[in-house]
Structures are given as structure tokens and as C-alpha cells.
Design a protein around this motif. Structure first.
Motif: not given
Length: 657
Positions: A480-503
Motif C-alpha cells: 500500500a506504500n507507493e514509494e516502496l512499490v515503485s522501488l520494487i517495480n524499478a528493480l524488477g525482482t519482486g520481494f519477500d517470497k517472490d524475490f528473484n535476483i535473476q530479474n
């Protein structure tokens, strides 16, 4: 078993010149980390003695010339003649690579030293080294030094004084003291870090219940004029460790669960305590070596915990007939665990010794802990603990099974990709290994960064306001936090259990914030998020902190920049008359050219790479800085924070240029 431990027990796999020529092959780096590495090699030898039941005390002393000593009360390094090599055993230990008593399992049931290179590598990279040994009512000593020949070549580990002996004042004394001075020709101006050494000593004391370990720094004195010294001894071992890690957190029961089991030459111990938080925190060790990337032993532990708790819940009708079993994540939400095993023939994955690869460890840990956890739960006196575990698991399960929340998470992440338009100034480069993402504080600094960057490889993501402190938040709060969601999408990795360093879309993720309290808070918030939900970003070396200058000096000779007060003082000594001095209050005061020249240009800038030398200590630090309890946070900031010098993260970062 090893009462007649002598030189015959030392095996040589087969001088020191290669170490001197290519130290990085043996210690990784010739920076601060490498210099401390040669200390840990000596400390680990002492720990191996104590872990196997020989001695209980280690004393570390740092002297004013940056020499350091490690003394233990173990058996003492063998001093008799080796039957094959016809030299004293201590000579082999300090002058031959791959020489030691750890290649078979006769003299050491468990050992952190795998290759027998520790003491000899320390000798090879020291200006001088002295070893003293107490055995058989005598004290033996031997000195080595490094010498430079006429051609300029340095020869390491040359005997300065042959092995000598004299009667010991204490006929019963046993042990070894190694004193050495790291060679400044190798390690340049590096100095031993008292704080870092104390932290490692504290970990070792937690992992070896009853071990008395002290660190004395003769370079620093207390108000009473004595050398600064810290002593560590934890009779509760891992239980004390878990309680330390949970300081500042709300716990669900007072006394940690503690279990230990042994089967032949395999030993496992476990301490756990549940908190009201949402993060799972598991810290594991093999033969006292931290395995920050986990491994087979952690897999075995998690399987055992899930199986034992579900079986117990079914047996006691806590989990009803038509109710689903809990999954491991339900039981581990908010759980702080320390797992330590000791075993022979350890196989680590990679050179960092950070992940255990032995497949048999998984089976042994799972079998031993499954039965042990069930035995613990069947103790009627543990009702408070059992109730807390299953109540917390039920809440976690409900949150996980709420399909609406799961859909909202997926929808929020997907739809918010569109929100990057107008926020992220992406780079044009298509190869992630060359690309960099700058996370910049504020629109003003973001504008300068966008104008001053190299658009081929550098992307800019400005932050509008402070992101969410994720230390005590659920996933639903994060998405629900816009700044963190923008960061997650910019990195492209997903986060938490869906995190994938390959992306990951960027090789370097650089936090660029002002050198003040607000900037420090933003760095803390972002590092907390990465540590809790994208830890692999840090462990794989992708996270950096930008180092903007604090001062600009202008005189008739041109413009120069100072990055801290020490550098400013030196620059002012050589400044021409009539110079002007500006102090930057924030990045927004720099124009694009200045920001590029000082902070973003890969050929000139200074970056601090964020590393995790000690995951458990990092966890404790983030809880201190970002948790609910203000008192320990205030105490920590008072002792360590220095926003002018930008070194408040010195426990977690390693400077890279």
C-alpha cells in the motif's frame, strides 16, 4: 583419544611465497576485511581447541603499534620433532601451507579450519610473528619475520629465533599465544577495528557456552586510565543469544526453547523464541562459522519444526480434523532461531563458507530435531509456549489464506508498474550488469541527478517523502506504500517470497541521500526493507551508499571537494589565501555538473558497498534502529552516529572506490 597429541599427528599436503605474491587467493582482499581475516584464522584455531573440550579461555589484545595477540588455554601447539619432516611441529604449522592436525578426525572431532592454511597465511602476511606455547611444564617460543633481499623481493615467515624453551612458572599451564603485526606493505594503513573484533568475540561466546573471551585495546583508555576491555561469557549459550537478538521486541514467552542432540560425531543445538513481529529470523552456524546463506542444516531444521508442530497439533486436537495443516511460514512468522551444528568433513558451497552443502546434514538435523521438538512439547509445563505457538500460527495462516489480500498484493504490484511513468528516469542500456539505479532523496536532488547522469547506464528514482518503516509491518502495508512499490517495480525482482535476483535490472543499487539526520533515517528505512525482504541484494553485493561531499573549497588553484571534516582540515592547510568555503546542506544545492563530478562519475566517486559480515548482529542493529523501543535506539545513536562523517553504518559497510 587425543591425549598423546604430538607432531606425528600433523599432516602436510604441501612454502609461503605464493601467499605473499597473491594474498587475495587466500584472504579475499588486502583491505580491512582481509587483515581481520588473518586474525580470525588464529582465533579459529583457539576456538577449535575449546570446541573439542580443551580449554575455556581466549584473550585477545590489540597493541599501540597495531600488533595483536591471541592466547588460549588449550593443549598447546605440538613442539616435538615431526617423524617425517624432522622439524618441530610448530615450525610446520607456521611455515607450511596445508599443515595441521585437522585433516583426519582423530585429534579434532569438529573444526572450522578446513584447509590448514590459517596460521601459515597469517605468518606470511605479517611483518613479524611470535608464538609462545605452554606444554609439559615448559614455555616454548619461536619468532618469525619478513625480510627484503637486495632485489626488493620480500621473503615471509623467515625464522628470526629458533624454538627455545625454559621452565614455566606454572607447571600446569597449557595453551598457546600468537602475537603478530600485519605487514603494512600488504595492508597499507589498515588498523584493527576494536568494535568488529568485540562483535565476533561476543558471537563466539554465545556459540560456546561457558567460553570466557576478552578483547583488550591498549590504543584506547577508559576514564580511569586503564586499557579499554570487554569480557564475554554466556553460560546460557544459544538461549542467551536468542534473548539478545530479541531485545527491543515483544516476546510471546519468557524462556527460549532450547534443544541439543548428539549422534556419534554430529551435534546439533537449537534455541527459539517467538515474538509478535512478522519477520522470520533464522541464524545458523557450522563449527562456529556463520552460514548466512543457510544450507542443508537449515532446510532440515525447518522441515523438522513444521512436521513436529503439525504432528503435535493433530495429536492434541489443536489442529481440528477438517482444518488444513499449517505450513512452515505460519510457524516461523515472528520466530527468532539460532541453529548450530558441529560435524566432520564439512563441505561449504563457494569460497565464502556461507552455505552448507553436506546432504547428510539435512537428514541428521531433521531426524534429531523432529523427535527433540516433540519431546519438548510433550512436557506439560510448556503449556504457555504451546499456546503462544499455535495462536500465532493461526493468525499467520488466516492472513496468508485471505484470498482477497493475496489478489490485492498481486494487483498492486502489477498495476503500480504504470506509476513508474514520471518517477523513474530509466537508462537506455539493456545489459543489467552495467546499469546503476540511484535512489535519490527529494525532487530537487532528483532533478540534478537526472540532468547530470550518464543516461546510458544510470537510472534515477526520486523519493517523495520518507518510505514506510517495514520493521513492524505486514506485506499488505508494504504494497500500500507507493514509494516502496515503485522501488520494487524499478528493480524488477519482486520481494519477500517472490524475490528473484535473476530479474534484477541493475547491478548497482545506490542510495543517495543527504548527510544529515533525515538522510540517515532514509538510508536506515531503505536498508531495513532490503534486509528484511530482499536480503540477497545485500549478500550478493548490489547495494551501495553514495558519498556526496560535505564541502567545496575554491581558490586560485581551482575547486576541490572534501567528503568529511578530516579531509577538509587537510585541504585547508594547502588552500591559497582568499579561498571560499561552502558547506552543502543537501544534494539539492548541487548543480548537475557538481553532482556528476563528485558523486556519480564512476571514475571519481566513492561508494560504500553494504555488506553483512554478521547477519545476527545486523538483525539486532535493525531492530535497535527501527524497532518500537526508543531507549536502545537513542543509546546506539548517541554512541555511534556521526552524520557529518557519514560513518553511522560502519558496521554494515565496506568502502569501495
Amino acid at each position: 583419544m587425543a591425549s598423546d597429541y604430538g607432531s606425528k599427528d600433523l599432516e602436510v599436503l604441501e612454502g609461503l611465497e605464493p601467499v605473499r605474491e597473491r594474498p587475495g587467493m587466500y584472504i579475499g582482499t588486502t583491505g580491512s576485511k582481509g587483515m581481520h581475516h588473518i586474525l580470525w584464522e588464529i582465533v579459529d584455531n583457539s576456538i577449535d581447541e575449546i570446541s573439542n573440550g580443551y580449554g575455556d579461555t581466549i584473550e585477545i589484545e590489540i597493541f599501540k603499534d597495531n600488533s595483536i595477540s591471541v592466547k588460549d588455554n588449550g593443549r598447546g601447539i605440538p613442539v616435538d620433532m615431526h617423524p617425517k619432516y624432522k622439524v618441530p611441529g610448530v615450525y610446520l604449522v607456521f611455515t607450511k601451507l596445508h599443515a595441521g592436525g585437522k585433516f583426519n578426525n582423530k585429534n579434532y572431532g569438529f573444526s572450522g579450519g578446513l584447509h590448514g592454511v590459517g596460521a601459515s597465511v597469517t605468518n606470511a602476511l605479517s611483518s613479524w610473528l611470535k608464538v609462545e606455547i605452554w606444554r609439559d611444564g615448559k614455555v616454548y617460543s619461536m619468532d618469525f619475520h619478513s625480510i627484503e633481499d637486495k632485489s626488493g623481493k620480500i621473503h615471509s615467515g623467515v625464522i628470526n629465533h629458533e624454538l627455545t624453551s625454559k621452565p614455566s612458572e606454572d607447571k600446569k599451564a597449557k595453551g598457546t599465544r600468537v602475537t603478530f603485526l600485519p605487514d603494512s606493505r600488504v595492508f597499507k594503513s589498515e588498523e584493527f577495528d576494536y568494535t568488529a573484533i568485540c562483535k565476533r568475540a561476543k558471537d563466539l561466546a554465545f556459540l560456546n557456552a561457558g567460553l570466557k573471551i576478552s578483547v583488550t585495546d591498549h590504543r584506547q583508555t577508559t576514564e580511569s586510565g586503564k586499557s579499554k576491555c570487554k569480557n564475554y561469557c554466556y553460560k546460557g549459550g544459544l538461549s542467551d543469544f536468542v534473548q539478545y537478538l530479541n531485545e527491543g521486541k515483544t516476546i510471546k514467552y519468557q524462556t527460549p526453547i532450547f534443544i541439543e542432540k548428539k549422534q556419534e560425531n554430529f551435534y546439533v543445538s537449537l534455541a527459539m523464541q517467538l515474538t509478535d513481529g512478522y519477520s522470520e529470523n533464522t541464524f545458523s552456524y557450522v563449527n562456529n562459522i556463520p552460514t548466512s546463506e543457510g544450507g542443508t542444516h537449515e532446510i532440515g531444521f525447518k522441515s523438522a519444526l513444521t512436521k513436529a508442530l503439525n504432528d503435535f497439533g493433530r495429536q492434541r486436537n489443536i489442529i481440528k480434523e477438517k482444518q488444513e495443516n499449517y505450513i512452515g511460514e505460519d510457524f516461523r512468522e515472528g520466530l527468532t532461531s539460532v541453529l548450530a551444528i558441529k560435524m566432520q568433513n564439512v563441505q561449504f558451497e563457494g569460497q565464502t563458507k556461507s552455505k552448507l552443502g553436506n546432504p547428510e546434514a539435512r537428514t541428521l538435523v531433521e531426524n534429531l530435531l523432529t523427535d527433540a521438538i516433540k519431546d519438548y512439547l510433550n512436557n506439560k509445563a510448556k503449556k504457555e509456549v504451546i499456546d503462544a505457538i499455535f495462536e500465532k500460527a493461526a493468525i499467520a495462516q488466516k492472513a496468508r489464506l485471505k484470498s482477497a489480500e493475496a489478489k490485492n498484493v498481486a494487483r498492486a504490484i502489477k498495476s503500480s508498474t504504470n506509476n513508474l511513468v514520471g518517477k523513474l528516469a530509466n537508462c537506455s542500456g539493456k545489459k543489467p550488469e552495467f546499469n546503476e539505479l540511484f535512489i535519490v532523496e527529494g525532487d530537487s536532488a532528483g532533478g540534478s541527478a537526472k540532468s547530470g547522469r550518464d543516461p546510458k547506464i544510470q537510472a534515477i528514482l526520486p523519493l517523495r517523502g520518507k518510505p514506510l518503516n517495514t520493521e513492524q509491518r505486514r506485506i499488505s502495508d508494504i504494497v500500500a506504500n507507493e514509494e516502496l512499490v515503485s522501488l520494487i517495480n524499478a528493480l524488477g525482482t519482486g520481494f519477500d517470497k517472490d524475490f528473484n535476483i535473476q530479474n534484477l535490472k541493475f547491478n548497482k543499487v545506490i542510495i543517495l541521500a543527504d548527510a544529515d539526520q533525515d538522510g540517515g533515517h532514509i538510508r536506515s528505512i531503505l536498508l531495513t526493507f532490503f534486509f528484511r525482504y530482499m536480503k540477497e541484494l545485500i549478500t550478493d553485493g548490489h547495494v551501495y551508499i553514495g558519498m556526496p561531499p560535505l564541502y567545496r573549497i575554491q581558490d586560485k588553484n581551482g575547486t576541490r571537494y572534501a567528503y568529511d571534516d578530516v579531509e577538509l582540515k587537510e585541504m585547508l592547510k594547502t588552500a591559497a589565501r582568499g579561498y571560499s568555503l561552502n558547506r552543502y546542506k543537501g544534494l539539492g544545492e548541487m548543480n548537475p555538473e557538481q553532482l556528476w563530478e563528485t558523486t556519480m562519475n564512476p571514475k571519481k566517486r566513492a561508494l560504500m558497498r553494504v555488506t553483512i559480515e554478521d547477519a545476527a548482529e545486523a538483525d539486532h542493529l535493525f531492530t535497535t534502529l527501527m524497532g518500537k523501543d526508543a531507549a536502545p535506539r537513542r543509546d546506539y545513536i548517541y554512541e555511534y552516529a556521526n552524520f557529518n562523517k557519514q560513518d553511522q553504518f560502519k558496521e554494515l559497510v565496506e568502502k569501495k572506490v
